[in-house]
Design a protein around this motif. Sequence first.
Motif, PDB file in Angstrom:
ATOM      1  N   HIS A  41      -0.106  23.936 -87.643  1.00 13.99           N
ATOM      2  CA  HIS A  41       0.788  24.699 -86.800  1.00 13.99           C
ATOM      3  C   HIS A  41       1.888  25.407 -87.574  1.00 13.99           C
ATOM      4  O   HIS A  41       2.138  25.129 -88.736  1.00 13.99           O
ATOM      5  CB  HIS A  41       1.438  23.768 -85.784  1.00 13.99           C
ATOM      6  CG  HIS A  41       1.892  22.483 -86.418  1.00 13.99           C
ATOM      7  ND1 HIS A  41       2.995  22.411 -87.227  1.00 13.99           N
ATOM      8  CD2 HIS A  41       1.341  21.244 -86.391  1.00 13.99           C
ATOM      9  CE1 HIS A  41       3.121  21.167 -87.661  1.00 13.99           C
ATOM     10  NE2 HIS A  41       2.146  20.451 -87.178  1.00 13.99           N
ATOM     11  N   THR A  63       5.652  21.730 -81.114  1.00 13.68           N
ATOM     12  CA  THR A  63       4.934  21.313 -79.901  1.00 13.68           C
ATOM     13  C   THR A  63       4.619  22.510 -79.009  1.00 13.68           C
ATOM     14  O   THR A  63       3.569  22.552 -78.367  1.00 13.68           O
ATOM     15  CB  THR A  63       5.758  20.278 -79.119  1.00 13.68           C
ATOM     16  OG1 THR A  63       7.039  20.822 -78.801  1.00 13.68           O
ATOM     17  CG2 THR A  63       5.953  19.015 -79.925  1.00 13.68           C
ATOM     18  N   THR A  66       1.543  24.196 -80.462  1.00 13.55           N
ATOM     19  CA  THR A  66       0.318  23.505 -80.048  1.00 13.55           C
ATOM     20  C   THR A  66      -0.065  23.909 -78.630  1.00 13.55           C
ATOM     21  O   THR A  66      -1.216  24.246 -78.352  1.00 13.55           O
ATOM     22  CB  THR A  66       0.523  21.976 -80.120  1.00 13.55           C
ATOM     23  OG1 THR A  66       0.872  21.595 -81.452  1.00 13.55           O
ATOM     24  CG2 THR A  66      -0.741  21.244 -79.694  1.00 13.55           C
ATOM     25  N   LEU A  89      -5.702  17.372 -81.168  1.00 10.46           N
ATOM     26  CA  LEU A  89      -4.432  18.063 -81.038  1.00 10.46           C
ATOM     27  C   LEU A  89      -3.277  17.201 -81.528  1.00 10.46           C
ATOM     28  O   LEU A  89      -3.155  16.034 -81.148  1.00 10.46           O
ATOM     29  CB  LEU A  89      -4.174  18.440 -79.575  1.00 10.46           C
ATOM     30  CG  LEU A  89      -5.265  19.245 -78.873  1.00 10.46           C
ATOM     31  CD1 LEU A  89      -4.816  19.623 -77.474  1.00 10.46           C
ATOM     32  CD2 LEU A  89      -5.636  20.481 -79.676  1.00 10.46           C
TER      33      LEU A  89
END
Length: 198
Positions: A41, A63, A66, A89
């Motif tokens: 990420h 977050t 994601t 994930l």
Amino acid sequence: LYEHRKLKDGTFLRSCRYEKCTPHTLSSPVFGCVLLASLQHYGVGMEHFGNAGHALVLGLGFTFETTTMVSRMVLSGIFERHPNLKVLLAHSGGTLPFLAGRLDSCVKNDPHTANRLPKAPSEYLRNLYYDACCYHKAALDCTISFADPDRVMFGTDHPFSIADPQAVYDSMSHLSEETRNGLLRDNAVKILGLPGMQ
């Protein structure tokens, strides 16, 4: 990206910055070849996180990335075209376990997306895998309830400064022994097919 076709067991895939993703990027044939993809990420909303060191970048930006990237993958049809693709994930799926119902409703009621997929986004999301790195019993309960405990595995934020494996472990203290053992070991052994550990 096409070089990932040479891999047998799986790979880490960096998510592209969300504003640069194209239908071609999200339709790459690599997704038909990897058995387990774990998304790395960058961050979404970074411009709003000033004067807080890395706290908001790590706590929210990663977050949100994601959440954003996986939602775009769902809407691109990747998981419809490749139903056997295993994706793990980070960050317990970001906000996806909590917002899956809202995403279903928005996709269903927007003319741009209403007829794009034969199933609701949450049905694809429930077929993915999630780490348990959310540091919070309520968040872990939400993830397990949404995805099924067999699809959740222990994770840490290593090597970032906030990594606290003990806190992740403590967030599991209220779970049954069977569920806790699954998150700590058994699920990973089964999902990753770890040799000699069955």
